[in-house]
Each structure stands twice: as C-alpha cells, then as structure tokens.
Design a protein around this motif. Structure first.
Motif, PDB file in Angstrom:
ATOM      1  N   LYS A 614       0.835  -1.205   0.000  1.00 49.04           N
ATOM      2  CA  LYS A 614       0.000   0.000   0.000  1.00 49.04           C
ATOM      3  C   LYS A 614       0.875   1.262   0.000  1.00 49.04           C
ATOM      4  O   LYS A 614       0.574   2.246  -0.691  1.00 49.04           O
ATOM      5  CB  LYS A 614      -0.912  -0.020   1.227  1.00 49.04           C
ATOM      6  N   ASP A 615       1.976   1.228   0.753  1.00 53.79           N
ATOM      7  CA  ASP A 615       2.907   2.372   0.770  1.00 53.79           C
ATOM      8  C   ASP A 615       3.522   2.586  -0.608  1.00 53.79           C
ATOM      9  O   ASP A 615       3.700   3.732  -1.064  1.00 53.79           O
ATOM     10  CB  ASP A 615       4.008   2.139   1.803  1.00 53.79           C
ATOM     11  N   MET A 616       3.852   1.491  -1.284  1.00 54.66           N
ATOM     12  CA  MET A 616       4.446   1.609  -2.620  1.00 54.66           C
ATOM     13  C   MET A 616       3.436   2.140  -3.633  1.00 54.66           C
ATOM     14  O   MET A 616       3.807   2.845  -4.582  1.00 54.66           O
ATOM     15  CB  MET A 616       4.991   0.250  -3.074  1.00 54.66           C
ATOM     16  N   CYS A 617       2.169   1.826  -3.435  1.00 53.93           N
ATOM     17  CA  CYS A 617       1.124   2.409  -4.292  1.00 53.93           C
ATOM     18  C   CYS A 617       1.141   3.932  -4.166  1.00 53.93           C
ATOM     19  O   CYS A 617       1.066   4.659  -5.176  1.00 53.93           O
ATOM     20  CB  CYS A 617      -0.246   1.869  -3.883  1.00 53.93           C
ATOM     21  N   ASP A 618       1.227   4.406  -2.925  1.00 53.81           N
ATOM     22  CA  ASP A 618       1.272   5.853  -2.701  1.00 53.81           C
ATOM     23  C   ASP A 618       2.502   6.477  -3.356  1.00 53.81           C
ATOM     24  O   ASP A 618       2.440   7.582  -3.935  1.00 53.81           O
ATOM     25  CB  ASP A 618       1.283   6.143  -1.198  1.00 53.81           C
ATOM     26  N   THR A 619       3.651   5.772  -3.269  1.00 53.08           N
ATOM     27  CA  THR A 619       4.891   6.289  -3.865  1.00 53.08           C
ATOM     28  C   THR A 619       4.758   6.415  -5.380  1.00 53.08           C
ATOM     29  O   THR A 619       5.173   7.422  -5.980  1.00 53.08           O
ATOM     30  CB  THR A 619       6.068   5.364  -3.516  1.00 53.08           C
ATOM     31  N   LEU A 620       4.179   5.397  -6.018  1.00 50.17           N
ATOM     32  CA  LEU A 620       4.002   5.437  -7.474  1.00 50.17           C
ATOM     33  C   LEU A 620       3.108   6.603  -7.885  1.00 50.17           C
ATOM     34  O   LEU A 620       3.416   7.345  -8.830  1.00 50.17           O
ATOM     35  CB  LEU A 620       3.398   4.116  -7.967  1.00 50.17           C
ATOM     36  N   ILE A 621       1.989   6.766  -7.193  1.00 49.42           N
ATOM     37  CA  ILE A 621       1.070   7.860  -7.528  1.00 49.42           C
ATOM     38  C   ILE A 621       1.769   9.212  -7.361  1.00 49.42           C
ATOM     39  O   ILE A 621       1.649  10.118  -8.208  1.00 49.42           O
ATOM     40  CB  ILE A 621      -0.194   7.782  -6.641  1.00 49.42           C
ATOM     41  N   GLU A 622       2.535   9.341  -6.280  1.00 50.51           N
ATOM     42  CA  GLU A 622       3.253  10.596  -6.023  1.00 50.51           C
ATOM     43  C   GLU A 622       4.280  10.863  -7.129  1.00 50.51           C
ATOM     44  O   GLU A 622       4.377  11.995  -7.641  1.00 50.51           O
ATOM     45  CB  GLU A 622       3.946  10.531  -4.662  1.00 50.51           C
ATOM     46  N   SER A 683     -10.849 -16.465  -0.526  1.00 49.59           N
ATOM     47  CA  SER A 683     -10.772 -16.599  -1.983  1.00 49.59           C
ATOM     48  C   SER A 683     -11.322 -15.362  -2.676  1.00 49.59           C
ATOM     49  O   SER A 683     -10.810 -14.935  -3.714  1.00 49.59           O
ATOM     50  CB  SER A 683     -11.545 -17.839  -2.441  1.00 49.59           C
ATOM     51  N   GLU A 684     -12.349 -14.765  -2.092  1.00 45.82           N
ATOM     52  CA  GLU A 684     -12.926 -13.555  -2.668  1.00 45.82           C
ATOM     53  C   GLU A 684     -11.917 -12.405  -2.620  1.00 45.82           C
ATOM     54  O   GLU A 684     -11.721 -11.684  -3.610  1.00 45.82           O
ATOM     55  CB  GLU A 684     -14.194 -13.192  -1.895  1.00 45.82           C
ATOM     56  N   ILE A 685     -11.244 -12.231  -1.482  1.00 43.88           N
ATOM     57  CA  ILE A 685     -10.260 -11.155  -1.329  1.00 43.88           C
ATOM     58  C   ILE A 685      -9.066 -11.380  -2.250  1.00 43.88           C
ATOM     59  O   ILE A 685      -8.554 -10.451  -2.885  1.00 43.88           O
ATOM     60  CB  ILE A 685      -9.811 -11.060   0.144  1.00 43.88           C
ATOM     61  N   ILE A 686      -8.611 -12.633  -2.331  1.00 44.64           N
ATOM     62  CA  ILE A 686      -7.483 -12.956  -3.212  1.00 44.64           C
ATOM     63  C   ILE A 686      -7.807 -12.576  -4.650  1.00 44.64           C
ATOM     64  O   ILE A 686      -6.989 -11.971  -5.358  1.00 44.64           O
ATOM     65  CB  ILE A 686      -7.131 -14.452  -3.104  1.00 44.64           C
ATOM     66  N   ASN A 687      -9.004 -12.916  -5.101  1.00 49.43           N
ATOM     67  CA  ASN A 687      -9.395 -12.610  -6.483  1.00 49.43           C
ATOM     68  C   ASN A 687      -9.426 -11.106  -6.735  1.00 49.43           C
ATOM     69  O   ASN A 687      -8.987 -10.625  -7.785  1.00 49.43           O
ATOM     70  CB  ASN A 687     -10.762 -13.220  -6.786  1.00 49.43           C
ATOM     71  N   ILE A 688      -9.946 -10.353  -5.769  1.00 55.33           N
ATOM     72  CA  ILE A 688     -10.035  -8.896  -5.933  1.00 55.33           C
ATOM     73  C   ILE A 688      -8.639  -8.275  -6.006  1.00 55.33           C
ATOM     74  O   ILE A 688      -8.348  -7.431  -6.867  1.00 55.33           O
ATOM     75  CB  ILE A 688     -10.842  -8.275  -4.774  1.00 55.33           C
ATOM     76  N   ILE A 689      -7.745  -8.706  -5.100  1.00 55.87           N
ATOM     77  CA  ILE A 689      -6.383  -8.161  -5.098  1.00 55.87           C
ATOM     78  C   ILE A 689      -5.660  -8.532  -6.393  1.00 55.87           C
ATOM     79  O   ILE A 689      -4.968  -7.704  -7.004  1.00 55.87           O
ATOM     80  CB  ILE A 689      -5.588  -8.677  -3.879  1.00 55.87           C
ATOM     81  N   ALA A 690      -5.821  -9.782  -6.829  1.00 50.34           N
ATOM     82  CA  ALA A 690      -5.144 -10.232  -8.051  1.00 50.34           C
ATOM     83  C   ALA A 690      -5.615  -9.434  -9.264  1.00 50.34           C
ATOM     84  O   ALA A 690      -4.806  -8.993 -10.095  1.00 50.34           O
ATOM     85  CB  ALA A 690      -5.392 -11.720  -8.258  1.00 50.34           C
ATOM     86  N   ASP A 691      -6.923  -9.237  -9.377  1.00 51.57           N
ATOM     87  CA  ASP A 691      -7.463  -8.474 -10.507  1.00 51.57           C
ATOM     88  C   ASP A 691      -6.985  -7.025 -10.471  1.00 51.57           C
ATOM     89  O   ASP A 691      -6.613  -6.441 -11.505  1.00 51.57           O
ATOM     90  CB  ASP A 691      -8.993  -8.523 -10.490  1.00 51.57           C
ATOM     91  N   SER A 692      -7.000  -6.431  -9.272  1.00 51.67           N
ATOM     92  CA  SER A 692      -6.569  -5.035  -9.139  1.00 51.67           C
ATOM     93  C   SER A 692      -5.077  -4.889  -9.429  1.00 51.67           C
ATOM     94  O   SER A 692      -4.642  -3.895 -10.029  1.00 51.67           O
ATOM     95  CB  SER A 692      -6.878  -4.523  -7.725  1.00 51.67           C
ATOM     96  N   SER A 693      -4.286  -5.877  -9.023  1.00 51.73           N
ATOM     97  CA  SER A 693      -2.841  -5.835  -9.277  1.00 51.73           C
ATOM     98  C   SER A 693      -2.557  -5.899 -10.771  1.00 51.73           C
ATOM     99  O   SER A 693      -1.692  -5.173 -11.291  1.00 51.73           O
ATOM    100  CB  SER A 693      -2.146  -6.995  -8.563  1.00 51.73           C
ATOM    101  N   MET A 735      -7.645   0.174  -2.186  1.00 52.05           N
ATOM    102  CA  MET A 735      -8.885  -0.197  -1.501  1.00 52.05           C
ATOM    103  C   MET A 735      -8.949  -1.702  -1.261  1.00 52.05           C
ATOM    104  O   MET A 735      -9.371  -2.159  -0.188  1.00 52.05           O
ATOM    105  CB  MET A 735     -10.095   0.250  -2.325  1.00 52.05           C
ATOM    106  N   ALA A 736      -8.512  -2.486  -2.256  1.00 51.96           N
ATOM    107  CA  ALA A 736      -8.500  -3.946  -2.096  1.00 51.96           C
ATOM    108  C   ALA A 736      -7.539  -4.352  -0.983  1.00 51.96           C
ATOM    109  O   ALA A 736      -7.844  -5.238  -0.169  1.00 51.96           O
ATOM    110  CB  ALA A 736      -8.112  -4.613  -3.413  1.00 51.96           C
ATOM    111  N   ALA A 740      -8.324  -6.155   2.658  1.00 55.60           N
ATOM    112  CA  ALA A 740      -7.604  -7.332   3.146  1.00 55.60           C
ATOM    113  C   ALA A 740      -7.053  -7.083   4.546  1.00 55.60           C
ATOM    114  O   ALA A 740      -7.125  -7.952   5.425  1.00 55.60           O
ATOM    115  CB  ALA A 740      -6.479  -7.687   2.182  1.00 55.60           C
ATOM    116  N   LYS A 741      -6.521  -5.876   4.769  1.00 55.25           N
ATOM    117  CA  LYS A 741      -5.987  -5.539   6.097  1.00 55.25           C
ATOM    118  C   LYS A 741      -7.098  -5.533   7.147  1.00 55.25           C
ATOM    119  O   LYS A 741      -6.934  -6.057   8.255  1.00 55.25           O
ATOM    120  CB  LYS A 741      -5.302  -4.170   6.040  1.00 55.25           C
TER     121      LYS A 741
END
Length: 756
Positions: A614-622, A683-693, A735-736, A740-741
């Motif tokens: 999540k921190d790396m997501c913020d770094t990329l956007i910045e 399994s639902e959370i895994i699928n959401i994270i995988a798709d978002s990634s 958000m995904a 998960a957190k």
C-alpha cells in the motif's frame, strides 16, 4: 415379517391384459381440456384456458359430461362443495381423481400444494409431471401403489353395483381418516349405496346432479401413541397420531404406499405375540426412524434417521409393536430406549389436544408436534427445523384466548447451522443440463423416470440444453415440465465437471443430512426453487457417490452484491446463533472459537506485506504526479520536453523497481492468505487483489510507454490521461489492500477461527 418393495412406478397396463372390459360398461369421466403437452420444440410459457362453466375454486369441469344438466343452482352448489372439500384436506396431501383431468381442474388442486393422481379410462398424451401422476385403467379394479388422503370422482355410472364396486376400491386405497367428493349424473339419491361402503356423508345436494361430500373414519385403523420420558408417566410425553398396518398386505407395504409422513404422524405395526421382525426401506422416499417396542410397552431399540435407498435390514427380537416416524424425530424429541409407550387404538387426541389443534389450524399453522412438559413453557419451539408445540402440564389450556397467546410464543433452540453458498459452489460454472421432450408412457418404447419420479417415454435425440442455474430458478422447471423432463442419468453428465470444491461440498451435505443435530441452509443471490435444488443435489449425490440422500433445507436469499463475509453476518442475525458454518469454494468459517497462534503469526506477516504494498502504491502515484507537474511547467517548449528523454528513462527504471517490489509483496501476502484458507472470504479477497494488481500493472506500463511519444505534440495530453488513469486504478488496488488488512485485523487477529 419382512417388507417387500414396490416398483418405482405403477404398471400402466395393469388391467388390460387380465380383464377385457366393455367400453360402454362404465363412464366415469369428465370432459377433457387442453393437453398439457405442447407439440412445439421451442420453450414457451404454457397457458391454460378456462373451460366453460368454471368459477374460481371449482374443481370439476361441467362442459362435457354434465353440460346439459347444469344450471345456476348446480353451479353454486358444486363450487361450494368443491371449496369445502379442499378445506378439509391437509396441505401437501395426495388426492385421487377419477376421470380425464383438465388443466384447470388439476391446477386448482396443485396450486393448493397437493399431489394429484389421476385415473383415466384410456391413455392420453398427458405426461406425469411434478406433483401430477396419471394412470389408466378400470376404477372398479385398478390397484394403486399408494394411500390417498382424499379423492374426487365425477361419474355418469350410476348402476348401484358398479358404483359400489368403484367406491369400495377407492375406499380400500384411502388412509383411515380421509375425505372425498362424489358427483353423479343422476337425480336419484345414492346415499345408501355410499354409506354401505363405509363412508359418512357430511353434506349432499341432489338436483339434476347428485353431489356428496363424504368422509372415511376407520377408527379401527388409527391409534394415539404416547411416549413418556419418565416412569411416572407425568413429566413429559410426545403424542403421535398413527395409522395402523393390521393386515399382512399393509405390513408388507408399510410406508412405501405413503407419499409423505406428517411430523405428528406415524405408522404402527402391531403383532399378536412377541415376534422377531426385520424391516427395510424398500421404496420409502423420505427418512424415517423405526422404534421397536416389547410386550411391556418399553422401547427396546431405535434405528434412527434411515435414508431413502438404504439397503440395510433393521431387526429386533421379541417385538410386540413397531412404530415408524419421521427421520431424526427420536433425537429431536428425546425419545430413548427404555422409554415407556402408551398405545390407545381407535382413539384420537383428547379434548384438550383437539381444541388446541383446531385453534392452531385456524391460525394457519401446520406441521407441528405436540409435547407435554412440566418444565417448559407453553408455546412453539423450533428444534432442528421441527416445530414443536409444548403444553405445560401446570398451565390452563382450556381458554381459546390462552391457546392463541401461547401459539404466538416461539422459542428457538440452539442448532448448528451448516450453510452453503450455492452460487459459488454449484451454479457458477455454466453447467448444462439436457431436457428431453417427453410423451405419454409407451410400452413399445423405453420408459424413463424423471426428476420428480414422473414416468414418460422420450426420444433421446430430441432435447434442449439449459443452464443448471436456470433450471433451479423459481418457476422455470414447473413451466417447461409439461413438455420437457430431466432424465437424471442422461441429462446430468457430472463427469464433465472436474471440481474438487463441488465434491467436497457434496460430501459435507451428505454428512450434514445424516446428522439430526445439524440444519442445512442454502444461500443464493437468485430467486431459486428449494425443492428443485434439493432434488438435483440428491440426484447428483446418487449418481456420483452411489448414495441415496434425503436433503431437507432452508433457502435464504441475499442481495446480489453480498460476499461471503456479508452472508456470514446475515446468517448470524437470521438464526440468532453463533454456531454457524458457511461453505463457499470449499472453505468454512465458524464462529466463537479462538484463532490458533500459528494462524495469527501468518496473518501478521501477510499484514506487513500488504502494508508495504500500500505504501508503494502511494509512492508510485506521487512520482507520476510529480512528473506530470514538471512537464506541465514546460508545456509548449518542445525542445525541453524532447531533451528530457534520458531523465524519463531513469524515472521509468526507478518506478519499475518500485512496481516490481509492490507486486512481490502482494504475491507473498496472497500466498499466506491462501495457506490460511479462511472459508468464507479469503478466496474472494485474493481474487479482488489479483485483478486489481493486474490492472495496476497494465496502467503503470502505459505510463512507462509514453517515452515512445515524448517528442510528439500529443505527449502532454497523453501524459495527463495516463497518469490520471493509473492513479484511479492504483487507488482501486489500495482499496482492495485496505479491505484485506481490515479482514485480517477483524477476523483473523480477532476472535474468529478460519479453518478448512
């Protein structure tokens, strides 16, 4: 004494080979309406036209046999008596009708929830469908493979001896307590002929057409059976209304001729002396308990929750009585070996119980069991999907007001709920079912048995394919069943599905169905038909596992957007219980058990991986927004932008490393979650994270690829669009990861166990 097994369907030519009948010898049939079988190959919504002479609630058409003799007075009397007859019949009863059955006449009975067996003189194009079964033969001699709760006959046959033979044959196929409606094309009074058979005439109306509302009350074939839990016969007792199997034939048939067994009912087998007995299920289509009773009226042995199709033999030495009741009730009601039994043949409920029963029935409640107690409060108790009305021995039960007040009280027992997300487990793989166009049974062709044990002939080359999810939807199969049917072994090719999760869920359903202390709940986001769903799963279990299982379930509908975690919370609220298991994609979540330390340790590692990601997501956007801001400052200066290609390449390499580390951390977190295997949500959370990634990786690559158009006029515009798009997609990934957190913190590091 050993019970024999009936075949699964009647011999459709039972009489024609043995008895040659004059076709004019009897005429017991009303006018024929539109056939329920369509010639169209396409699926259409079937419509039923009302034959002339119908009014709402009238069961019999009058346009053919009686048309010339019906006036307004006859219409009114026929309608009134038809409604009275239906009011006398319990819900889900089995009714015999004699004569060609029109669609409208049949639909009125079927809409009341009854099963209808029609005996007609000749074979027709009609096919046995759900809750409607057709046989043909002579009503004077035809042998049925079941007992009926009621009957209706419209006949122009009024010769005294022929009428008596017909009614006597019907009488012998009725349960001891039953009702009937007789309509005769004759103005003479046939009361004496009817009463001679043993019927009591409740009401009659004779004009041009004779109409008789009758009842059968064979008290010699009924008994009240009470089971006492204590020697003093005072503290607690359970009461059953029982039919008695007295004759050799009745003992051999047993419950095989009963299409259902009410919760408060049983079948009693008396013997003249202590006998060694052997019982088996034969073709009984629902679970039962078999209670063996000795000559001292003590329970010697109980064989519990025997499933349909069981090949076991259940026996006992020195038995004076055998009592068969609904499967699992012994455990639910606390009936045990050594309990005392009191049997009163020819009896009904005592006055207090009759008053309570009639009051409760008038309140619209059915399918309940009476139990007396000196401890429990009066009112309804819901125990393992069984409704039990408890009568406190110390309370006044004579006031109707008090009975109604007590009946309004509901006490929930603590059950174990085993729930299955059927959308994910069974209906999510576009599994196709073949529906075969059927025709009336033909002796020259192969005869098939359908999903509801309907009997028909079919051309195996004439079929349509439909998704299983459509077939189990509310009303779908009922509409097409008049033209198409499922042939279980042919329609359902489960070998095409290699799904371990589905097989595990089927095994769990089998296990739960056999455990009287557990309750099956199916959860779906669609408006499905519970009975159709149960039938399909029973057939699938039989085909794949070789086991006959009787599934009794609740069906809970939830909103379309509900995930497993939402379903779990909804079930906890609906059933007000903590002892719940939810199966979705082969995983289960249970409530109220501490999480093991090793699971918590793994979850904390996953939490750290997702935090870093999540921190790396913020770094990329910045970083992307900084680059965009820098280029916007020099917008219009083409040389400066073109000369920045080296710096842009360095930025790509730097952000590429960040993206790679982010994806590795996400992968490691997913791997841990997959090892934990929380049943309801992982399994639902895994699928959401995988798709978002995946979406984020593609969006980032589009930003990197802008280096190829750095020296074009459209660069700034494209840079703005791609940067904004990447920010939106990465925000979705954040958000995904946040979900998960939250899930790890609340469900894994909280108080819930997540286990396979």
């Amino acid at each position: 004494m050993k019970k024999l097994s009936w075949p699964p369907y009647s011999d459709l030519n039972l009489m024609e080979d043995d008895i040659a009948m004059d076709s004019n010898h009897y005429d017991t049939f009303v006018g024929e309406g539109k056939s329920t079988t369509s010639d169209s190959e396409e699926l259409e919504e079937l419509t039923m036209e009302d034959p002339p002479g119908y009014s709402e609630g009238m069961m019999f058409p009058v346009d053919d046999l009686f048309q010339d003799q019906i006036d307004s007075e006859e219409y009114f009397a026929l309608e009134s008596m038809s409604k009275r007859f239906l009011n006398l019949i319990k819900k889900e009863s089995t009714i015999l009708s004699v004569g060609k059955q029109t669609d409208k006449s049949a639909s009125i009975i079927l809409k009341e929830g009854h099963n209808l067996i029609n005996l007609s003189k000749d074979a027709s194009n009609k096919v046995n469908i759900h809750k409607f079964h057709q046989e043909y033969g002579d009503p004077m001699f035809h042998t049925f493979r079941r007992k009926f709760d009621g009957f209706c006959i419209a006949s122009s046959q009024t010769a005294g001896d022929s009428l008596e033979i017909i009614l006597n044959n019907i009488y012998n196929h009725l349960r001891p307590i039953s009702n009937g409606l007789i309509i005769l094309k004759n103005s003479s009074d046939f009361s004496s002929n009817i009463e001679k058979i043993g019927f009591k005439i409740i009401d009659k109306h004779i004009n041009k057409v004779g109409k008789y509302l009758v009842s059968k009350n064979d008290s010699n074939k009924t008994a009240i059976v009470r089971c006492y839990n204590k020697e003093d016969n005072v503290d607690a007792s359970v009461v059953f209304r029982c039919d008695i199997a007295k004759s050799f034939r009745e003992k051999v048939d047993g419950l095989q001729t009963y299409s259902r067994l009410d919760k408060e009912s049983g079948l009693l087998f008396p013997y003249n002396r202590p006998t060694d007995v052997f019982y088996h299920m034969g073709s009984v289509s629902y679970p039962i308990d078999i209670i063996f009773i000795n000559e001292n009226f003590k329970i010697k042995k109980i064989s519990k929750n025997i499933q349909p199709g069981s090949l076991e033999v259940f026996g006992c030495h020195g038995v004076k009585y055998v009592l068969e009741i609904s499967g699992g009730l012994s455990d639910v009601l606390g009936i045990k070996e050594s309990n005392s039994i009191y049997i009163e043949q020819g009896a009904d409920f005592d006055d207090d119980l009759l008053k309570i029963a009639n009051t409760i029935k008038n309140s619209g409640v059915d399918k309940y069991i009476f139990k007396r107690s000196s401890v429990l409060k009066s009112g309804f108790y819901n125990i393992l999907n069984n409704k039990i009305y408890v009568i406190n021995n110390n309370e006044n039960q004579h006031s109707v007001t008090q009975i109604i007040k007590n009946a309004s009280l509901n006490y929930e027992s603590e059950n174990k709920i085993v729930a299955f997300d059927i959308d994910n487990l069974f209906l999510n793989n576009n599994f196709k079912i073949k529906l075969y166009k059927h025709a009336a049974p033909d002796d020259d062709k192969r005869i098939f048995i359908g999903l509801h044990n309907e009997v028909f002939s079919a051309d195996k080359n004439s079929f349509i394919e439909v998704d299983l999810s459509d077939i189990v939807s509310k009303g779908f199969y009922e509409k097409i069943n008049s033209t198409y049917s499922v042939i279980p072994n042919e329609s359902m090719r489960y070998s095409d599905i290699d799904n371990k999760e589905r097989d595990k869920a089927l095994e769990k359903i089998c296990e739960t169905a056999l455990d009287s202390k557990k309750r099956i709940v199916f959860v779906s986001r669609k408006n499905n038909d519970r009975i159709i769903l149960e039938n399909f799963l029973e057939k699938e279990i039989e085909i794949k596992k070789g086991l006959k299982t009787s599934i009794s379930s609740d069906l809970v509908r939830v909103p379309e957007d509900y995930g497993s975690k939402d379903i779990f919370k909804a079930l906890k609220e609906k059933y007000s219980e903590n002892n719940i298991e939810l199966y979705s994609d082969s995983l289960v979540k249970s409530a109220g058990i501490p999480v093991p330390d090793d699971i918590k340790s793994k979850a904390k590692h996953a939490l750290r991986y997702f935090d870093r990601s999540k921190d790396m997501c913020d770094t990329l956007i910045e970083n992307f927004n900084k680059n965009l801001a820098a280029y916007e400052k020099v917008q219009g200066n083409k040389d400066v932008i073109s000369n920045s290609k080296g710096k842009y390449n360095q930025s790509v390499k730097r952000n590429s490393r960040i993206t790679k580390r982010m994806l590795i951390n996400i992968k490691n977190g997913i791997k841990i979650l997959n090892d934990i295997k929380d049943i309801s949500t992982t399994s639902e959370i895994i699928n959401i994270i995988a798709d978002s990634s995946k979406a984020s990786s593609e969006a980032v690559k589009e930003v990197f690829d802008l280096i190829n158009i750095l020296d074009t006029d459209d660069f700034i515009n494209q840079c703005t669009q791609k940067t904004q798009n990447s920010e939106n997609v990465i925000d979705d990934l954040k958000m995904a990861l946040s979900r998960a957190k939250e899930y790890i913190n609340s469900d894994i590091l909280g108080i819930l166990i997540l286990s396979e």
